[in-house]
Design a protein around this motif. Structure first.
Motif, short mmCIF file in Angstrom:
data_model
loop_
_atom_site.label_atom_id
_atom_site.label_comp_id
_atom_site.label_asym_id
_atom_site.label_seq_id
_atom_site.Cartn_x
_atom_site.Cartn_y
_atom_site.Cartn_z
N LEU A 1 3.79 11.01 2.44
CA LEU A 1 4.13 11.01 0.93
C LEU A 1 5.66 10.69 1.02
CD1 LEU A 1 3.38 13.96 -1.27
CD2 LEU A 1 5.59 13.13 -1.04
N PHE A 2 5.87 9.76 -0.19
CA PHE A 2 7.12 9.05 -0.29
C PHE A 2 7.73 9.54 -1.60
CE2 PHE A 2 6.16 6.03 3.06
CZ PHE A 2 4.99 5.92 2.93
N THR A 3 9.01 9.87 -1.42
CA THR A 3 9.68 10.28 -2.56
C THR A 3 11.02 9.13 -2.92
OG1 THR A 3 11.42 11.44 -1.24
CG2 THR A 3 9.40 12.68 -1.98
N PRO A 4 10.96 9.09 -4.42
CA PRO A 4 10.84 9.82 -5.17
C PRO A 4 9.36 9.52 -5.99
CG PRO A 4 12.46 8.57 -5.95
CD PRO A 4 12.24 8.07 -4.55
N SER A 5 8.81 8.55 -5.42
CA SER A 5 7.64 7.87 -6.20
C SER A 5 6.53 8.62 -6.13
CB SER A 5 7.31 6.39 -5.52
OG SER A 5 6.94 6.63 -4.22
N GLY B 1 17.35 22.48 6.52
CA GLY B 1 18.19 21.68 7.25
C GLY B 1 18.52 20.61 6.10
N TYR B 2 19.30 19.65 6.52
CA TYR B 2 19.61 18.45 5.85
C TYR B 2 18.58 17.57 5.43
CZ TYR B 2 23.21 15.08 3.93
OH TYR B 2 23.96 14.47 3.01
N THR B 3 17.65 18.12 4.48
CA THR B 3 16.50 17.38 4.14
C THR B 3 16.63 16.22 3.34
OG1 THR B 3 16.23 18.58 2.15
CG2 THR B 3 15.18 19.39 4.05
N GLN B 4 18.03 16.03 2.75
CA GLN B 4 18.45 14.77 1.90
C GLN B 4 18.26 13.34 2.61
OE1 GLN B 4 19.92 17.74 2.04
NE2 GLN B 4 19.98 18.76 -0.02
N THR B 5 18.51 13.54 4.11
CA THR B 5 18.53 12.38 4.81
C THR B 5 17.25 11.72 4.82
OG1 THR B 5 18.11 13.50 6.72
CG2 THR B 5 20.20 13.36 6.15
N SER B 6 15.88 12.46 4.50
CA SER B 6 14.56 11.89 4.65
C SER B 6 13.99 11.45 3.09
CB SER B 6 13.60 13.13 5.33
OG SER B 6 14.17 13.24 6.37
N ASN B 7 13.37 10.52 3.09
CA ASN B 7 12.61 10.08 1.89
C ASN B 7 11.10 10.01 1.97
OD1 ASN B 7 12.41 7.66 3.15
ND2 ASN B 7 13.71 6.62 1.52
N CYS B 8 10.68 10.49 3.03
CA CYS B 8 9.25 10.58 2.96
C CYS B 8 8.86 11.61 4.20
CB CYS B 8 8.61 9.30 3.76
SG CYS B 8 9.21 8.67 5.24
N MET B 9 7.80 12.19 4.00
CA MET B 9 7.15 13.20 4.90
C MET B 9 5.62 12.66 5.46
SD MET B 9 9.41 15.75 5.16
CE MET B 9 8.28 16.98 5.79
N ALA B 10 5.50 12.99 6.48
CA ALA B 10 4.08 12.53 6.94
C ALA B 10 3.35 13.48 7.85
CB ALA B 10 4.47 11.14 7.89
N THR C 1 11.42 5.60 4.79
CA THR C 1 10.38 4.65 4.26
C THR C 1 11.07 3.31 4.78
OG1 THR C 1 10.10 5.91 2.36
CG2 THR C 1 9.33 3.57 2.34
N THR C 2 10.16 2.67 5.46
CA THR C 2 10.54 1.34 5.99
C THR C 2 10.30 0.28 4.83
OG1 THR C 2 8.22 0.77 7.06
CG2 THR C 2 9.69 2.02 8.33
N ALA C 3 10.72 -1.01 5.55
CA ALA C 3 10.46 -2.36 4.56
C ALA C 3 9.11 -2.54 4.28
CB ALA C 3 11.28 -3.36 5.10
N THR C 4 8.07 -2.19 5.08
CA THR C 4 6.80 -2.26 4.98
C THR C 4 5.98 -0.99 4.65
OG1 THR C 4 6.48 -1.83 7.44
CG2 THR C 4 6.69 -4.06 7.08
N ALA C 5 6.82 -0.20 3.91
CA ALA C 5 6.24 0.87 3.17
C ALA C 5 5.45 1.91 4.07
CB ALA C 5 5.33 0.71 2.13
N THR C 6 5.97 2.10 5.16
CA THR C 6 5.46 3.26 6.11
C THR C 6 6.59 4.40 6.26
OG1 THR C 6 6.27 1.99 8.35
CG2 THR C 6 3.90 1.50 7.46
N CYS C 7 6.28 5.50 6.71
CA CYS C 7 7.08 6.49 7.18
C CYS C 7 7.46 6.53 8.54
CB CYS C 7 6.55 7.73 6.62
SG CYS C 7 7.54 9.32 6.70
N LEU C 8 8.76 6.13 8.63
CA LEU C 8 9.44 6.04 10.09
C LEU C 8 9.88 7.38 10.62
CD1 LEU C 8 9.73 4.51 12.63
CD2 LEU C 8 12.09 4.03 11.72
N PRO C 9 9.21 8.30 11.44
CA PRO C 9 9.55 9.45 11.56
C PRO C 9 11.10 9.81 12.24
CG PRO C 9 7.51 9.24 12.47
CD PRO C 9 8.19 7.88 12.30
N ARG C 10 11.79 10.66 11.71
CA ARG C 10 13.11 10.89 12.60
C ARG C 10 13.21 12.34 13.30
NH1 ARG C 10 17.65 9.18 8.57
NH2 ARG C 10 19.07 9.86 9.77
N ASP C 11 12.42 13.17 12.32
CA ASP C 11 12.57 14.78 12.79
C ASP C 11 10.81 15.03 12.82
OD1 ASP C 11 15.05 14.56 10.80
OD2 ASP C 11 15.22 15.48 12.78
#
Length: 121
Positions: free
Chosen positions: A51-55, A26-35, A101-111
């Motif tokens: 895991l955070f991208t692109p870092s 799907g439209y994976t470009q909308t996500s910048n972290c996987m958890a 990725t949130t301002a506190t460097a956590t991954c906020l799930p959307r899907d």
């Protein structure tokens, strides 16, 4: 939306290993972290690893630090969770999530994926 399909769960003896996979489409470009999250019976869902991208920075819950490893294969759009030295308290349904990725460097799930059962005995 991003579609996520987990696989690799199952039953294992204490001290054993499993590798979970999460295939994204799907439209994976909308996500910048996987958890990875997990939920045991009668317990709240908890974050396990991210895991955070692109870092390529990673984060682990204290309970799994040093035993679990999160990784990704960009070409396959797949995220893995290698789980070693499994303990009975690791038994749960494991969910894959794509998020931001949130301002506190956590991954906020959307899907979310549908989950895969891990049982350690």
């Amino acid at each position: 939306d991003v579609q996520l399909v987990e696989s690799g769960g199952g039953s294992v003896q204490t001290g054993g290993s499993l590798r979970l996979s999460c295939a994204a489409s799907g439209y994976t470009q909308t996500s910048n972290c996987m958890a990875w999250f997990r939920q045991a019976p009668n317990k709240e869902r908890e974050g396990v690893s991210a895991l955070f991208t692109p870092s390529d920075n990673t984060h682990y819950a204290d309970s799994v630090y040093g035993r679990f490893i999160i990784s990704e294969d960009d070409a396959k759009e797949t995220v893995y969770l290698q789980m070693n030295s499994l303990q009975p308290e690791d038994s749960a349904v494991y969910y894959c999530a794509a998020g931001v990725t949130t301002a506190t460097a956590t991954c906020l799930p959307r899907d979310w994926g549908q989950g895969t059962q891990v049982t350690v005995s």
